[in-house]
Motif scaffolding. Structure first.
Motif, PDB file in Angstrom:
ATOM      1  N   SER A 115     -67.738 -42.957  39.885  1.00 24.11           N
ATOM      2  CA  SER A 115     -67.160 -42.323  41.067  1.00 24.11           C
ATOM      3  C   SER A 115     -66.478 -43.384  41.925  1.00 24.11           C
ATOM      4  CB  SER A 115     -68.228 -41.604  41.892  1.00 24.11           C
ATOM      5  OG  SER A 115     -68.784 -40.523  41.168  1.00 24.11           O
ATOM      6  N   VAL A 116     -65.280 -43.084  42.393  1.00 21.31           N
ATOM      7  CA  VAL A 116     -64.519 -43.989  43.252  1.00 21.31           C
ATOM      8  C   VAL A 116     -64.336 -43.321  44.610  1.00 21.31           C
ATOM      9  CG1 VAL A 116     -62.306 -43.126  42.377  1.00 21.31           C
ATOM     10  CG2 VAL A 116     -62.411 -45.365  43.477  1.00 21.31           C
ATOM     11  N   LEU A 117     -64.469 -44.079  45.649  1.00 18.67           N
ATOM     12  CA  LEU A 117     -64.332 -43.548  46.999  1.00 18.67           C
ATOM     13  C   LEU A 117     -62.855 -43.401  47.350  1.00 18.67           C
ATOM     14  CD1 LEU A 117     -66.063 -42.734  49.465  1.00 18.67           C
ATOM     15  CD2 LEU A 117     -65.754 -45.070  50.322  1.00 18.67           C
ATOM     16  N   VAL A 118     -62.501 -42.263  47.938  1.00 20.26           N
ATOM     17  CA  VAL A 118     -61.112 -41.980  48.291  1.00 20.26           C
ATOM     18  C   VAL A 118     -61.023 -41.716  49.794  1.00 20.26           C
ATOM     19  CG1 VAL A 118     -59.214 -40.329  48.038  1.00 20.26           C
ATOM     20  CG2 VAL A 118     -60.471 -41.108  46.022  1.00 20.26           C
ATOM     21  N   ASP A 119     -60.090 -42.397  50.433  1.00 15.63           N
ATOM     22  CA  ASP A 119     -59.797 -42.159  51.848  1.00 15.63           C
ATOM     23  C   ASP A 119     -58.722 -41.075  51.904  1.00 15.63           C
ATOM     24  OD1 ASP A 119     -59.100 -42.175  54.506  1.00 15.63           O
ATOM     25  OD2 ASP A 119     -58.799 -44.340  54.655  1.00 15.63           O
ATOM     26  N   ASP A 174     -66.895 -49.128  53.689  1.00 16.19           N
ATOM     27  CA  ASP A 174     -67.564 -50.033  52.766  1.00 16.19           C
ATOM     28  C   ASP A 174     -68.206 -49.188  51.676  1.00 16.19           C
ATOM     29  OD1 ASP A 174     -68.735 -52.980  52.447  1.00 16.19           O
ATOM     30  OD2 ASP A 174     -70.347 -51.558  52.029  1.00 16.19           O
ATOM     31  N   SER A 175     -67.734 -49.370  50.448  1.00 17.20           N
ATOM     32  CA  SER A 175     -68.198 -48.504  49.368  1.00 17.20           C
ATOM     33  C   SER A 175     -69.706 -48.642  49.138  1.00 17.20           C
ATOM     34  CB  SER A 175     -67.437 -48.812  48.076  1.00 17.20           C
ATOM     35  OG  SER A 175     -67.606 -50.174  47.698  1.00 17.20           O
ATOM     36  N   GLY A 189     -64.678 -51.204  46.284  1.00 19.81           N
ATOM     37  CA  GLY A 189     -63.395 -50.872  46.891  1.00 19.81           C
ATOM     38  C   GLY A 189     -63.243 -49.377  47.099  1.00 19.81           C
ATOM     39  N   TYR A 190     -62.035 -48.975  47.456  1.00 22.31           N
ATOM     40  CA  TYR A 190     -61.736 -47.551  47.636  1.00 22.31           C
ATOM     41  C   TYR A 190     -60.240 -47.337  47.446  1.00 22.31           C
ATOM     42  CZ  TYR A 190     -60.070 -48.662  52.395  1.00 22.31           C
ATOM     43  OH  TYR A 190     -59.389 -49.173  53.469  1.00 22.31           O
ATOM     44  N   VAL A 191     -59.835 -46.067  47.409  1.00 27.34           N
ATOM     45  CA  VAL A 191     -58.425 -45.715  47.224  1.00 27.34           C
ATOM     46  C   VAL A 191     -57.930 -45.016  48.486  1.00 27.34           C
ATOM     47  CG1 VAL A 191     -56.783 -44.328  45.912  1.00 27.34           C
ATOM     48  CG2 VAL A 191     -58.613 -45.565  44.722  1.00 27.34           C
TER      49      VAL A 191
END
Length: 281
Positions: A115-119, A174-175, A189-191
């Motif tokens: 899972s990737v964090l998305v803004d 902050d992921s 990181g995040y997108v």
């Protein structure tokens, strides 16, 4: 050396110490601080400029161990996956066009299970500081979105996550911290979503590509660090010249009081008799 003994007086010692401390801070703290910010800004601008003409790459290419790195920051990426439902986290104390706002973070689950964090962008605050009562949910099912990979901002000491107004909230992106809040493992990181993307809100715009005032500020602090000792040397020289004048002495002042008059010569008895009888005649 005897002429410089006055520099040992408390006033001069304190002044010299203050000037020395100020110059030291200018060269070791203040100027490097501003010049460092200028270097960081130029590096960021170079990365953004390079990304403008680069084709987006799958986000998985930047999620290997140890990545993303500083050189990956701002790279254009595509993310294909599914938004994790009911997993919004709000970022507090943000500003959108000068108005109070929140940024909305939502994880996207990739086909490989990570899972990737998305803004997703901004939502405006209501009543000054409160989050809106409802936030548009991202679309269900698989989506493909475009954005830019960003490094985590890091956590803020003494500002732990809170649960308020019905939302989980943090003070920075902050992921690792968001992962702990959601109880869901997240990649580093995040997108940051681009405009007009599925699930996107009011997008976070790119920073202006100018160097800012940091270089001039840094040069000014260097100039102050040079000018302060020169100013002290000027005052020392002025004091020496003044003391030299005093030592040379001034011409003696002539007394302004009149000299005492010489006593008139005493008259003899014959003079007195002559005056007496002469006046009678």
């Amino acid at each position: 050396m005897r002429r410089l003994k006055f520099l040992l007086r408390p006033g001069w010692v304190i002044l010299a110490a203050l000037v020395g401390i100020f110059a030291y801070l200018c060269f070791t703290v203040l100027a490097p601080w501003q010049l460092g910010k200028n270097t960081d800004t130029e590096r960021r601008n170079d990365l953004i400029k390079a990304s403008l003409n680069a084709d987006p790459i799958p986000v998985q290419d930047l999620l290997s161990p140890g990545r993303p790195t500083a050189e990956d920051d701002w790279r254009r990426v595509t993310v294909t996956g599914t938004y994790v439902p009911a997993s919004d986290v709000l970022v507090r104390l943000r500003s959108n066009g000068g108005d109070p706002a929140y940024e909305v973070l939502t994880p996207v689950r990739l086909p490989d299970g990570r899972s990737v964090l998305v803004d997703r962008g901004y939502v405006d605050a209501i009543n000054g500081t409160k989050p809106p009562t409802s936030i548009p949910a991202p679309p269900p099912g698989q989506v493909t979105v475009d954005g830019r990979i960003r490094l985590s901002e890091g956590t803020i000491p003494d500002r732990p996550p809170i649960d308020e107004d019905g939302y989980r909230q943090v003070y920075s992106i902050d992921s690792g911290q968001v992962s702990a809040v959601l109880g869901t493992p997240l990649t580093s990181g995040y997108v940051q979503l681009a405009e007009n993307q599925p699930g996107g809100l009011d997008p976070v715009s790119l920073p202006q590509l100018d160097a800012g005032p940091y270089l001039s500020y840094g040069l000014q602090w260097l100039a102050f660090g040079i000018m302060a000792p020169l100013g002290l040397a000027y005052f020392v020289r002025a004091e020496l010249l003044e003391r030299r004048k005093e030592k040379a002495g001034k011409p003696a002042l002539v007394s302004a009081s009149p000299a005492p008059a010489s006593p008139a010569p005493s008259q003899t008895t014959e003079d007195k008799l002559a005056d007496r009888y002469g006046k009678r005649r």
